[in-house]
Design a protein around this motif. Structure first.
Motif, short mmCIF file in Angstrom:
data_model
loop_
_atom_site.label_atom_id
_atom_site.label_comp_id
_atom_site.label_asym_id
_atom_site.label_seq_id
_atom_site.Cartn_x
_atom_site.Cartn_y
_atom_site.Cartn_z
N LEU A 336 13.87 28.95 87.92
CA LEU A 336 12.90 29.93 87.43
C LEU A 336 11.54 29.28 87.28
N VAL A 337 10.51 29.96 87.75
CA VAL A 337 9.14 29.45 87.69
C VAL A 337 8.25 30.50 87.03
N ALA A 338 7.37 30.05 86.12
CA ALA A 338 6.47 30.95 85.39
C ALA A 338 5.03 30.57 85.66
N PRO A 339 4.25 31.41 86.36
CA PRO A 339 2.81 31.17 86.52
C PRO A 339 2.08 31.48 85.23
N THR A 340 0.76 31.24 85.20
CA THR A 340 0.02 31.38 83.94
C THR A 340 -0.84 32.63 83.84
N ASN A 341 -1.13 33.32 84.97
CA ASN A 341 -2.11 34.41 84.91
C ASN A 341 -3.50 33.85 84.59
N ARG A 342 -3.65 32.53 84.75
CA ARG A 342 -4.88 31.77 84.50
C ARG A 342 -5.13 31.53 83.00
N ARG A 343 -4.66 32.40 82.14
CA ARG A 343 -4.70 32.22 80.70
C ARG A 343 -3.59 33.11 80.10
N PRO A 344 -3.23 32.88 78.84
CA PRO A 344 -2.20 33.73 78.23
C PRO A 344 -2.53 35.21 78.20
N ARG A 345 -3.83 35.59 78.21
CA ARG A 345 -4.19 36.99 78.45
C ARG A 345 -4.75 37.15 79.85
N GLY A 346 -5.68 36.30 80.18
CA GLY A 346 -6.18 36.24 81.54
C GLY A 346 -6.58 37.58 82.11
N PHE A 347 -5.87 38.01 83.15
CA PHE A 347 -6.26 39.19 83.92
C PHE A 347 -5.13 40.22 84.02
N ASN A 348 -4.21 40.19 83.06
CA ASN A 348 -3.13 41.19 83.02
C ASN A 348 -2.32 41.23 84.32
N TRP A 349 -2.26 40.09 85.02
CA TRP A 349 -1.55 39.96 86.29
C TRP A 349 -2.20 40.75 87.41
N GLU A 350 -3.41 41.24 87.19
CA GLU A 350 -4.16 41.91 88.24
C GLU A 350 -5.29 40.98 88.69
N ASP A 351 -5.97 41.35 89.75
CA ASP A 351 -7.09 40.56 90.24
C ASP A 351 -6.69 39.09 90.39
N TRP A 352 -7.34 38.19 89.64
CA TRP A 352 -7.08 36.76 89.82
C TRP A 352 -5.77 36.34 89.16
N GLY A 353 -5.24 37.12 88.25
CA GLY A 353 -3.88 36.88 87.76
C GLY A 353 -2.87 37.15 88.85
N ARG A 354 -3.11 38.18 89.63
CA ARG A 354 -2.26 38.49 90.79
C ARG A 354 -2.29 37.33 91.79
N LEU A 355 -3.49 36.83 92.08
CA LEU A 355 -3.61 35.72 93.02
C LEU A 355 -2.94 34.46 92.48
N ASP A 356 -3.04 34.22 91.18
CA ASP A 356 -2.37 33.07 90.57
C ASP A 356 -0.85 33.19 90.74
N ALA A 357 -0.31 34.39 90.54
CA ALA A 357 1.13 34.60 90.71
C ALA A 357 1.54 34.31 92.15
N LEU A 358 0.74 34.75 93.12
CA LEU A 358 1.06 34.49 94.52
C LEU A 358 0.96 33.01 94.86
N GLU A 359 -0.06 32.33 94.31
CA GLU A 359 -0.18 30.90 94.55
C GLU A 359 1.06 30.16 94.05
N VAL A 360 1.49 30.48 92.84
CA VAL A 360 2.64 29.80 92.26
C VAL A 360 3.92 30.19 92.99
N LEU A 361 4.03 31.44 93.41
CA LEU A 361 5.19 31.84 94.21
C LEU A 361 5.28 30.97 95.47
N ASN A 362 4.17 30.81 96.17
CA ASN A 362 4.19 30.00 97.39
C ASN A 362 4.49 28.54 97.11
N ILE A 363 3.93 28.00 96.01
CA ILE A 363 4.24 26.63 95.63
C ILE A 363 5.73 26.49 95.34
N GLY A 364 6.29 27.47 94.62
CA GLY A 364 7.71 27.43 94.30
C GLY A 364 8.59 27.48 95.53
#
Length: 816
Positions: A336-364
């Motif tokens: 199991l891998v957990a990305p950060t959304n760039r911060r604990p509130r960050g971008f609500n997993w949208e915009d750059w939070g979405r991109l962070d999730a995709l980056e970590v998915l690819n790294i994983g």
């Protein structure tokens, strides 16, 4: 008291000790509600309006402040901080807190405020500490005499309130480790090339170049050159370190030394060390902005050499990724891998939070090499929203998703930044909300057909009502053949680790796999932006007829007849993957009742392109410079590619001052909201060739910013001092502001975003940066005047979207 502190500092300096002075704000004035910001490009701010027009007067007790939303008069009232230094109470409610400081001389200080949205310091905007961490340290230039601070407040009822103080540090440049991003030292892993990040504070009036950070861990030292630190600013900088030398006692201390011309500072802190069987954090360099980010891992228990399942778990608001991962017991069948959304509130997993999730998915996927058929998505609360959103946006990537205690959209729930309205009240709101269409999971709901859905929610949840889960259950029941639903009896919003690490949920995951493309014969896929989501198994939506409207494709494939039939909505260009079509065999495609298209696959063909004009026909790939699945517009898109902020030096002194201050304000906001870092460059030092394929953010206009001619000479939106031209339209005056984007002619991926004004009033009207709020919608271009700050939507003079060849299209814009 201030004289006593200064005398003490002088005395201590005689013994080689310099004491840092602190001034805490204890008394102030509060205005009452006078602003409203949210997740759209529209906002209201009465104080900012007066500031733009030069009408803001120093407040006094009992003096009129601003009328409330019903028009009733309000007054400035006194407010005193409590014993802990916090300004609290129901009066801290969408208004401004005014405090002041009488400086004995012009000097630099560090402003530290927590719990606020932003602050004007002598009229200059600076970012807020929406997280209430107390980590926002901003260098400010104080003038001799009275210095005014207007602190924008949110809804603080029942919260910690606002603390504000000035610090006078002993060094002009130093390291702050309060907000560090560090990996764990994991025994059994290669720890010789690790990445960390800390904040460097520059209180000097000059940009700092040629600095380095040396990191020493158990006798091993690694030195890293760090980027330029702009004058009067902070920057979070990355560095490398080597923790491969095992400490005898199992502990690791990292000693950091900042070095440069006449600059030196040292900080030491402990690193966390764990075994490779424990939950841990790792770091990486983000492609979004080149900053150091982290993700957390719950490693597979007892690996057996087989490819594991992979679980991407997205956290809730205020939850650290390492805490998210630690809530799960180790799974013997997956990691199991957990990305950060760039911060604990960050971008609500949208915009750059979405991109962070995709980056970590690819790294994983590249790190753990999981079974490609067993990729799963889950999350809790805001992460439940992230699961609904990412699950709908990237249909086909997941064998199954499991939103836990989540809200489906920002429309109905909103969270800290406010909600997105569910329907427009006028044509202006209509085109602005259209830019937010990718956030509307209700409109994307049929995408959930691509995999399993397990909904888990406590039936006594008072934070995110169980009604959201019931709403989605009802929606899925109309079309989904494979979803599961469970309400945990008596479960509140958090009822322990069970509310994420729920046995039946993971058992449900075990039953599901991602089907091979060859076995998928029914396609039902919707996207609002091909540059966000374009691919679903063997179909790609490449261009739209109307930007940011919903595009849907429904296809059926008959292998025996080698035929594809179906319908499309709002699609200009699409592609069909040919890997399942034998070379030399004819494929028949019938779309929207048009005559059948026959295509015989040739050697080397991988995609069949189809384009719709009067009817569908075989075409070729769209030009790489057109709108499409790589670059499709909206103002915010330019912030995706290692953006560079370019401020003006060719304008009048006040214009240049605004430009630099605005660039710093946006950099501060990006840093704090998204744990990011930005290059800030003067126009006179900017050369586009030095920043290939990077997003460029221009502050100023063609009269003030020297970089304009390099990047924007072909743009249909042109802004000079006193005039805006948008296609054939022209607006004259110094009170106009603009947000717009334009593709870089020298890049197939990057864009230019412009924050502009025709004069000081218009420039100040552009100060608001709610474009960093997750899910907020901004079209390709938007021109408005200062009356917008009073809530007048007619102040948006024009806004809209370019066509697929980046030409102005009057059918895709509004005019007021």
């Amino acid at each position: 008291m201030r004289k006593i502190l200064l005398l003490l500092a002088i005395l201590l300096s005689g013994y080689g000790v310099i004491a840092q002075q602190t001034y805490e704000f204890k008394d102030g004035l509060i205005s009452g509600p006078c602003h409203q910001y949210g997740r759209t490009a529209l906002f209201t701010d009465q104080l900012a309006y007066e500031l733009c027009n030069g009408q803001l007067k120093t407040p006094a007790k009992g003096a009129a402040s601003f009328p409330d939303e019903k028009g009733a008069a309000q007054q400035w009232e006194t407010i005193t901080a409590g014993t802990d230094g916090s300004f609290t109470g129901r009066r801290i409610n969408n208004g401004y807190l005014y405090v002041s400081y009488n400086a004995p001389k012009a000097q630099t200080a560090i402003l530290n405020i927590s719990g606020h949205q932003m602050v004007y310091v002598n009229g200059t905007p600076h970012a807020g500490d929406m997280y209430r961490y107390g980590w926002m340290y901003i260098p400010v230039q104080l003038r001799q005499g009275n210095n005014e601070f207007y602190i924008r407040t949110g809804r603080s009822w029942g919260r910690a309130g606002i603390k504000a103080k000035l610090l006078f540090p002993e060094k002009p440049v130093y390291i702050s480790i309060a907000d560090s991003t560090m990996p764990f030292v994991v025994a059994g892993n290669n720890n010789s090339d690790l990445l960390g990040a800390v904040v460097v504070v520059n209180t000097s009036a000059q940009p700092l170049k040629g600095l380095s950070i040396s990191a020493k861990v158990n006798g091993k030292t690694v030195t890293t050159a760090i980027p330029e630190i702009a004058a009067l600013s902070t920057r979070k900088v990355g560095f490398k370190f080597d923790a491969s030398a095992t400490a005898a006692d199992g502990s690791y201390n990292c000693e950091l030394t900042l070095s440069g011309k006449q600059i030196a500072d040292t900080k030491t802190f402990a690193l966390k060390a764990v075994t490779n069987k424990d939950h841990y954090s790792n770091t990486f360099i983000s492609d979004i902005d080149g900053s150091v980010q982290y993700y957390a891992v719950s490693p597979q228990a007892n690996p057996d050499g087989k490819a594991p399942a992979f679980f991407l778990s997205v956290h809730g608001a205020e939850v650290q990724a390492i805490n998210q991962a630690s809530a799960y017991k180790y799974k013997d069948w997956g990691v199991l891998v957990a990305p950060t959304n760039r911060r604990p509130r960050g971008f609500n997993w949208e915009d750059w939070g979405r991109l962070d999730a995709l980056e970590v998915l690819n790294i994983g996927l590249n790190t753990f090499h999981p079974d490609p058929e067993r990729i799963y998505l889950t999350g809790h609360s805001m992460g439940g929203h992230g699961t609904w959103y990412l699950g709908a946006t990237y249909a086909g990537k997941w064998a199954a998703i499991a939103p836990c205690s989540g809200y489906p959209t920002l429309m109905g729930y909103g969270s800290a930044d406010g909600l997105i309205p569910d329907s427009p009240r006028n044509s202006t709101e209509q085109i602005l909300l259209r830019a937010s269409n990718p956030s509307n999971t209700f409109k994307l709901a049929t995408n959930y057909k691509a995999g399993g859905v397990y909904i888990l929610h406590g039936d006594s949840d008072k934070v995110v009502s169980v009604d959201y889960a019931r709403q989605m259950k009802k929606i899925l029941a109309d079309f989904h053949k494979d979803f599961s639903y469970y309400e945990y009896p008596g479960g509140e919003h958090w009822y322990g680790d069970t509310c994420v690490d729920w046995g039946p949920l993971f058992q449900y995951f075990k039953w599901h796999t991602i089907p091979a493309d060859t076995s998928v014969n029914e396609i039902d896929f919707t996207t609002a932006n091909p540059a966000i989501s374009a691919v679903h198994h063997w179909v790609r939506i490449l261009q739209q007829q109307h930007a940011l409207e919903y595009s849907r494709i429904q296809l059926s494939r008959n292998h025996a007849r080698n035929a594809v039939t179906g319908t499309t909505t709002n699609i200009r260009t699409l592609a069909i993957d040919l890997k399942d079509v034998p070379v030399g065999q004819a494929l028949s495609i019938t779309l929207d009742g048009n005559p059948a298209i026959s295509y015989t696959r040739r050697n080397g063909d991988s995609l069949l392109y189809l384009q719709q004009d009067a009817q569908w026909a075989i075409s070729k790939a769209p030009s790489a410079t057109d709108k499409g699945s790589v670059r499709n517009g909206t103002f915010k898109e330019a912030f995706n590619h290692r953006m560079v902020f370019v401020y003006s030096t060719a304008g009048q002194p006040a214009e240049n001052e605004w430009s630099l201050n605005k660039a710093r304000y946006d950099a501060e906001t990006w840093y704090y909201r998204g744990n990011g870092a930005i290059d800030i460059v003067a126009d006179k030092d900017f050369n586009a060739a030095s920043y290939p394929d990077r997003g460029i953010i221009i502050y100023g206009n063609a009269s003030t910013n020297k970089a304009w001619k390099q990047l924007l000479s072909q743009s249909p939106v042109q802004i000079t001092r006193g005039k805006v031209t948008v296609g054939k339209q022209e607006y004259n005056g110094e009170g106009f502001a603009a947000y717009f984007m334009w593709p870089r002619a020298d890049s197939k991926t990057a864009s230019v975003a412009v924050v502009a004004g025709t004069g000081l009033a218009g420039m100040r009207a552009a100060d608001a940066n709610q474009y960093f709020a997750g899910g907020s919608g901004f079209p390709d271009y938007m021109i408005f005047d200062v009356e917008l700050l009073k809530g007048n939507t007619q102040a948006v003079k024009t806004a809209g979207f370019y066509d697929n060849t980046w030409k102005m299209d009057e059918k895709e814009q509004i005019k007021n």
